[in-house]
Design a protein around this motif. Structure first.
Motif, short mmCIF file in Angstrom:
data_model
loop_
_atom_site.label_atom_id
_atom_site.label_comp_id
_atom_site.label_asym_id
_atom_site.label_seq_id
_atom_site.Cartn_x
_atom_site.Cartn_y
_atom_site.Cartn_z
N CYS A 28 -39.33 16.24 -34.96
CA CYS A 28 -39.27 17.47 -34.16
C CYS A 28 -38.25 18.46 -34.74
O CYS A 28 -38.49 19.67 -34.73
CB CYS A 28 -38.92 17.15 -32.71
SG CYS A 28 -40.24 16.35 -31.80
N TRP A 30 -37.45 18.74 -37.90
CA TRP A 30 -38.07 19.33 -39.10
C TRP A 30 -39.11 20.38 -38.71
O TRP A 30 -39.20 21.44 -39.34
CB TRP A 30 -38.71 18.24 -39.96
CG TRP A 30 -37.70 17.52 -40.80
CD1 TRP A 30 -37.12 16.32 -40.55
CD2 TRP A 30 -37.14 17.99 -42.03
NE1 TRP A 30 -36.23 16.00 -41.55
CE2 TRP A 30 -36.24 17.00 -42.48
CE3 TRP A 30 -37.33 19.13 -42.80
CZ2 TRP A 30 -35.51 17.13 -43.66
CZ3 TRP A 30 -36.61 19.25 -43.99
CH2 TRP A 30 -35.71 18.27 -44.39
N ILE A 31 -39.88 20.09 -37.69
CA ILE A 31 -40.89 21.06 -37.24
C ILE A 31 -40.20 22.32 -36.71
O ILE A 31 -40.63 23.44 -37.03
CB ILE A 31 -41.80 20.42 -36.16
CG1 ILE A 31 -42.68 19.34 -36.79
CG2 ILE A 31 -42.66 21.48 -35.47
CD1 ILE A 31 -43.42 18.47 -35.79
N ALA A 33 -37.24 23.47 -37.55
CA ALA A 33 -36.68 24.20 -38.69
C ALA A 33 -37.77 24.96 -39.44
O ALA A 33 -37.56 26.10 -39.88
CB ALA A 33 -35.96 23.23 -39.63
N SER A 34 -38.95 24.35 -39.56
CA SER A 34 -40.07 25.02 -40.23
C SER A 34 -40.52 26.25 -39.45
O SER A 34 -40.87 27.27 -40.04
CB SER A 34 -41.25 24.06 -40.38
OG SER A 34 -40.88 22.96 -41.16
N MET A 35 -40.49 26.14 -38.13
CA MET A 35 -40.87 27.29 -37.30
C MET A 35 -39.87 28.43 -37.46
O MET A 35 -40.26 29.60 -37.49
CB MET A 35 -40.96 26.87 -35.83
CG MET A 35 -42.13 26.00 -35.51
SD MET A 35 -42.06 25.48 -33.78
CE MET A 35 -43.75 25.00 -33.53
N LEU A 37 -38.05 28.99 -40.14
CA LEU A 37 -38.30 29.52 -41.48
C LEU A 37 -39.53 30.42 -41.49
O LEU A 37 -39.52 31.52 -42.07
CB LEU A 37 -38.46 28.38 -42.49
CG LEU A 37 -38.59 28.78 -43.95
CD1 LEU A 37 -37.33 29.51 -44.42
CD2 LEU A 37 -38.85 27.55 -44.80
N ALA A 38 -40.59 29.99 -40.83
CA ALA A 38 -41.80 30.81 -40.72
C ALA A 38 -41.50 32.13 -40.00
O ALA A 38 -42.00 33.19 -40.40
CB ALA A 38 -42.90 30.05 -39.98
N SER A 39 -40.65 32.08 -38.99
CA SER A 39 -40.27 33.30 -38.26
C SER A 39 -39.54 34.28 -39.17
O SER A 39 -39.76 35.49 -39.09
CB SER A 39 -39.37 32.96 -37.07
OG SER A 39 -40.04 32.21 -36.13
N LEU A 67 -42.73 31.53 -31.85
CA LEU A 67 -42.22 30.50 -32.76
C LEU A 67 -40.76 30.14 -32.47
O LEU A 67 -40.38 28.97 -32.53
CB LEU A 67 -42.36 30.96 -34.21
CG LEU A 67 -43.74 30.84 -34.83
CD1 LEU A 67 -43.78 31.52 -36.20
CD2 LEU A 67 -44.16 29.38 -34.96
N ALA A 71 -39.49 26.58 -31.38
CA ALA A 71 -38.48 25.91 -32.20
C ALA A 71 -37.31 25.45 -31.34
O ALA A 71 -36.78 24.35 -31.53
CB ALA A 71 -38.00 26.84 -33.31
#
Length: 182
Positions: A28, A30-31, A33-35, A37-39, A67, A71
């Motif tokens: 969770c 990692w997910i 953090a990815s969100m 980064l996507a933002s 997002l 996150a």
């Protein structure tokens, strides 16, 4: 050869459960953090489209908001696993080991109850949005059940991590408030 006792088997099972929930909490994190980064990338794209290409943006602002909320919610169990939430440990520092452990149990159980109530109402809100087909009032107009799902899911995963923390405390795998016994 000594036969394993029931207590040893139970502790092994509890240890496996705590490690599994910890792995889920890390996933969770990692997910989340990815969100984030996507933002950041979507925000940069939005700035480029608005100020360089001089075009309007339709979906970017709302997507970034959704997002970031997701996150935050999905990052809760990971932050709990790392003990990163705000903590005032003055009282636990003053207490001897047994009262400190009892306080930790009360705090964890209280947190589970409060988050359970919040999770119930978040689920109810998500379910209403899903059932009634609520959509955003923006030009893009995505279905709101998708971003609302992050709330009950985040609370449920946070409760799961708190239960793992409680199990780790009760089995001696972890210490109360992360403090060593005196």
């Amino acid at each position: 050869m000594a036969l394993p006792t029931v207590d040893a088997g139970w502790r092994r099972g509890a240890d496996f459960l705590v490690r599994s929930i910890g792995g889920l909490s890390t996933l969770c994190g990692w997910i989340a953090a990815s969100m984030i980064l996507a933002s950041v990338f979507i925000t940069c794209q939005m700035i480029f489209v608005r100020f360089v290409l001089r075009q309007s943006t339709i979906w970017q602002t709302e997507t970034v908001i959704y997002l970031m909320i997701a996150a935050t919610m999905l990052g809760l169990p990971y932050v709990q696993k790392l003990r990163g939430h705000v903590n005032v440990d003055l009282l636990p520092l003053w207490l001897s080991p047994l009262p400190r452990k009892l306080l930790a149990i009360v705090v964890l159980l209280s947190g589970i109850v409060v988050l359970g109530i919040m999770g119930f109402y978040a689920f109810e809100h998500w379910h209403t949005a899903f059932q009634r087909g609520w959509r955003s009032s923006s030009v893009w107009g995505p279905p709101l059940w998708i971003p609302y799902l992050a709330m009950p899911l985040g609370f449920a995963l946070f409760i799961l991590q708190l239960l793992a923390d409680l199990l780790a405390l009760l089995t001696g795998r972890d210490t109360a408030f992360g403090l060593e016994a005196d």
